[in-house]
Design a protein around this motif. Structure first.
Motif, PDB file in Angstrom:
ATOM      1  N   ARG A 519      41.063   4.757 -52.362  1.00  0.00           N
ATOM      2  CA  ARG A 519      40.634   4.882 -53.552  1.00  0.00           C
ATOM      3  C   ARG A 519      40.872   6.158 -54.060  1.00  0.00           C
ATOM      4  N   SER A 520      41.820   6.780 -54.113  1.00  0.00           N
ATOM      5  CA  SER A 520      42.238   8.064 -54.557  1.00  0.00           C
ATOM      6  C   SER A 520      43.675   8.382 -54.812  1.00  0.00           C
ATOM      7  N   TRP A 522      44.836  11.734 -55.395  1.00  0.00           N
ATOM      8  CA  TRP A 522      45.438  12.992 -54.678  1.00  0.00           C
ATOM      9  C   TRP A 522      45.706  12.959 -53.015  1.00  0.00           C
ATOM     10  N   LEU A 523      44.635  12.081 -52.445  1.00  0.00           N
ATOM     11  CA  LEU A 523      44.660  11.826 -50.915  1.00  0.00           C
ATOM     12  C   LEU A 523      46.023  11.429 -50.537  1.00  0.00           C
ATOM     13  N   ARG A 592      36.325   9.868 -46.231  1.00  0.00           N
ATOM     14  CA  ARG A 592      35.902   8.985 -47.525  1.00  0.00           C
ATOM     15  C   ARG A 592      34.531   8.385 -47.324  1.00  0.00           C
ATOM     16  N   THR A 601      31.944  17.169 -50.135  1.00  0.00           N
ATOM     17  CA  THR A 601      33.458  17.152 -49.793  1.00  0.00           C
ATOM     18  C   THR A 601      33.323  18.230 -48.436  1.00  0.00           C
ATOM     19  N   ASN A 672      39.825  15.330 -54.720  1.00  0.00           N
ATOM     20  CA  ASN A 672      40.213  14.482 -53.854  1.00  0.00           C
ATOM     21  C   ASN A 672      39.701  13.076 -54.141  1.00  0.00           C
ATOM     22  N   TRP A 673      38.784  12.768 -54.888  1.00  0.00           N
ATOM     23  CA  TRP A 673      38.070  11.571 -55.297  1.00  0.00           C
ATOM     24  C   TRP A 673      38.340  11.184 -56.645  1.00  0.00           C
ATOM     25  N   TRP A 674      39.322  11.526 -57.326  1.00  0.00           N
ATOM     26  CA  TRP A 674      39.583  10.905 -58.698  1.00  0.00           C
ATOM     27  C   TRP A 674      40.449   9.713 -58.594  1.00  0.00           C
ATOM     28  N   TRP A 675      39.604   8.914 -59.506  1.00  0.00           N
ATOM     29  CA  TRP A 675      40.499   7.500 -59.275  1.00  0.00           C
ATOM     30  C   TRP A 675      40.497   6.903 -60.806  1.00  0.00           C
ATOM     31  N   THR A 680      33.673  10.469 -61.738  1.00  0.00           N
ATOM     32  CA  THR A 680      33.316  11.406 -60.727  1.00  0.00           C
ATOM     33  C   THR A 680      31.983  11.633 -60.019  1.00  0.00           C
TER      34      THR A 680
END
Length: 695
Positions: A519-520, A522-523, A592, A601, A672-675, A680
């Motif tokens: 669910r990211s 960037w990762l 995650r 983070t 990292n957690w942007w979806w 956020t």
């Protein structure tokens, strides 16, 4: 729901896998016997020329046997009676269906003789298999028994005898599996300290046996490469153990935190089991790069390789939970207390990396880039003859005699089909690097107006100089050009000419899968970039060891190959891309999970490494040991492949996953957690504050 069904029907599940494992184990030898040893390149000019040579002249298109005689010091072929003895020996090579080129049936015998060394090229009928001349070699050696020239015995050499002289070519795959399993058992015993160490090995045995059963079914409609037996046996061993290890570790963790046995299994399957499924599917997807290539032997490697992770995943998410619920707690003996859920050592490593994230990322990146630099000098082709000519076998001695006489190029002639041999000889004889154009007059060299002409080179065609000569011959030849040396160049074009879009397809599909799993955005981008860098570093080290010879003698007792086998980079990429992603999924899934539970983070990264560091290290060590066992296979191509895989996993589990992954996750913080479509977390402000403090 899946886990609940497995737990309710666990006896049926265990019985079903037992039946499959027994049948698969019993039929594994039959599956191995049905494997193919042909490396075909349909549609490529040299492959088609070799097919024409075989169909028209009843043989050829493969490297010949070479019968060589080197006289004792002080003797010469001009001595009285010596030349008659040589003629008598070479006359023994004439058999129905055999083509022979010797000093006695060519217009100019000079290229076949020096002062003390003479040779003959022998093309008997051959059969596809581990040794194309395995059936006729005993006949040839028997025909030469007792024959001498000035007291010197004739020796039979050539590419096939040199490969056979490495010894152990008929060693069963169970030997390598046993070596890998022995190393894995030591690691598992240290990791578990109880009888639980046997469970991953049991699952691996079930997965391997079942996969061989599926490979047997695959051979009904597809020619499956002999390489597959090593992949199933040793990659299957490592992957099945890794998946079991991940789930068992999480099960123990949940029990240590107070959960009862069944609840611990449910939680382990919902978390670690989910990561295993995504990891297995990722490995399977990475093998698309082999399946869609228009090359039968690589396609079969991809198809059979696809079965390895899928069967291992299926075993891990069905048989393992059934076993853990049934007997898991009793297998904790002799350990009395459950281990701590986090490793102090890995927590310390995680804190240090997060605290110095930019320095850690820069140093790790610099190390990988430095290791990858030799890849720019990569040469693709067959191993040089010197790499397979070790030892004191008759074939190796004969090879060295030819080398000392300056005749190493005769072991791999280029073959040209022409209707005008005189014109062809005049056209090809002056090419730089060509030693001699042979126009034999014996039986089998002319059929229906077409003539087959061996072209002898000054150098081994696997060397840069020899390869350039082959290219010049192909450009100038008045007819089809065959032989293994000409096919090497075609193989590079066939495998890598249009492979970029295949690799791009694999990357895009893997990105989509990882993005959904984590669910990211960037990762998965970071994971893909790190994979490419670590694989490039593994290639670079492989080039140093095998192509340049730094350590090949010390590690493998072999000389430098001068090049990397054509199929190794693409096959290694397909497996490493997926296998390396396993560890990335394990680590990032845990980070995650911590972040979703409310950790910042930085905290999630440190604790994620603390939880998974020992697991990833153990899993990677088991895979590396499996590939070390694979490197004992007495086939140079397989040794190079195993080296690349072992180096790739070792680099990935140390520099990449222990340093680069946590450093970059910490460095990019909330990114990292942007979806898309999701706000956020409110913890973003806390992330930024904590990251500034840690800096």
């Amino acid at each position: 729901m899946w886990t609940e069904w497995i737990l309710r029907h666990r006896r049926f599940v265990m019985l079903g896998w037992l039946v499959l494992a027994v049948i698969g184990g019993a039929l594994a030898p039959r599956a191995i016997d049905r494997l193919s040893y042909e490396f075909s390149f349909p549609g490529q000019p040299a492959y088609e020329a070799n097919q024409k040579i075989h169909d028209t002249f009843g043989g050829g298109g493969v490297d010949p046997l070479v019968v060589t005689i080197t006289l004792p010091e002080g003797r010469s072929f001009d001595d009285p009676g010596v030349r008659d003895e040589l003629t008598a020996v070479f006359a023994k090579l004439q058999r129905p269906g055999w083509r022979v080129a010797s000093p006695d049936n060519v217009a100019d015998p000079a290229p076949f003789m020096t002062d003390r060394t003479a040779y003959a090229l022998v093309y008997p009928p051959f059969n596809p298999g581990p040794g194309p001349y395995a059936a006729v070699l005993p006949q040839l050696e028997a025909a030469l028994t007792g024959a001498t020239v000035a007291g010197a015995q004739p020796l039979v050499t050539g590419v096939d005898p040199l490969n056979e002289s490495g010894g152990g070519s008929d060693r069963p795959i169970i030997v390598e599996i046993a070596l890998g399993a022995g190393g894995a058992l030591i690691v598992l015993a240290l990791a578990f300290g109880s009888l639980l160490a046997l469970v991953p090995l049991l699952l691996a045995a079930v997965a391997i046996a079942t996969t061989f059963l599926l490979v047997l079914a695959l051979t009904v409609g597809v020619d499956v490469s002999f390489i597959v037996q090593y992949l199933v046996g040793l990659i299957g061993l490592g992957v099945a153990i890794d998946y079991a290890l991940l789930i068992i570790m999480r099960w123990r963790e949940e029990r240590a935190n107070g959960a009862d046995n069944q609840q611990a299994v449910r939680t382990a399957m919902a978390t670690a089991g989910r990561a295993v499924v995504f990891s297995g599917v990722t490995v399977a997807i990475s093998l698309l790069a082999l399946i869609v290539l228009p090359l039968p032997f690589l396609r079969s490697v991809g198809l059979a390789g696809l079965l390895i992770p899928l069967v291992s995943v299926l075993v891990a998410v069905t048989l393992l939970p059934a076993l853990l619920v049934s007997v898991g707690t009793r297998l904790e003996w002799p350990r009395r207390r459950l281990p701590k859920t986090e490793s102090r050592a890995w927590l310390s490593i995680g804190r240090a990396v997060v605290r110095h994230r930019w320095v850690s990322a820069a140093l790790a990146s610099a190390a990988l880039i430095a290791l990858a630099l030799p890849v720019f000098g990569l040469r693709l082709g067959s191993p040089e003859l010197a790499a397979i000519a070790g030892g004191d076998s008759p074939a190796a001695v004969g090879y060295r005699d030819l080398t000392d006489a300056g005749l190493v190029g005769v072991l791999r002639p280029v073959e040209v089909v022409t209707t005008d041999p005189a014109a062809a000889a005049g056209r090809l004889d002056g090419i730089e690097g060509v030693s001699h154009v042979v126009t034999p007059t014996g039986p089998g060299w002319t059929v229906g107006g077409e003539h087959l002409m061996p072209i002898l080179l000054d150098a081994d065609p696997a060397t840069p100089a020899g390869a350039d000569t082959v290219q010049r011959i192909v450009a100038a030849a008045p007819g089809p050009v065959g032989g293994t040396a000409a096919q090497d160049a075609d193989a590079v074009d066939a495998i890598y000419g249009d492979s970029w879009w295949v690799l791009a397809l694999v990357v895009v599909i893997t990105f989509a899968l990882l993005a959904r799993a984590l669910r990211s955005i960037w990762l998965p981008i970071k994971a893909l970039l790190l994979n490419v860098v670590s694989i490039a570093a593994a290639y670079g080290l492989t080039v140093l060891i095998w192509q340049e010879g730094f350590g090949s003698q010390a590690l493998f007792g072999a000389e430098s190959t001068g090049s990397i086998t054509v199929w190794v980079p693409i096959a290694a990429f397909s497996f490493l891309f997926g296998l390396s992603m396993d560890y990335e999924v394990f680590i990032l899934s845990r980070i995650r999970e911590g972040h979703d539970a409310g950790l910042s983070t930085d905290e999630a990264t440190v604790h994620g490494i603390g939880y998974t560091g020992r697991l990833v290290t153990s899993a990677a060590l088991i895979l590396v040991l499996a590939f070390v066992a694979l490197s004992t296979v007495p086939v140079v191509d397989v040794k190079i492949f195993a080296t690349t895989l072992a180096l790739g996993i070792a680099l990935d589990a140390t520099i990449v996953r222990a340093v680069l992954t946590p450093a970059l996750v910490a460095a990019f913080g909330s990114v990292n957690w942007w979806w898309p479509g999701r706000k956020t977390k409110q913890a973003t402000h806390s992330d930024a504050h904590r990251e500034v403090a840690n800096r």
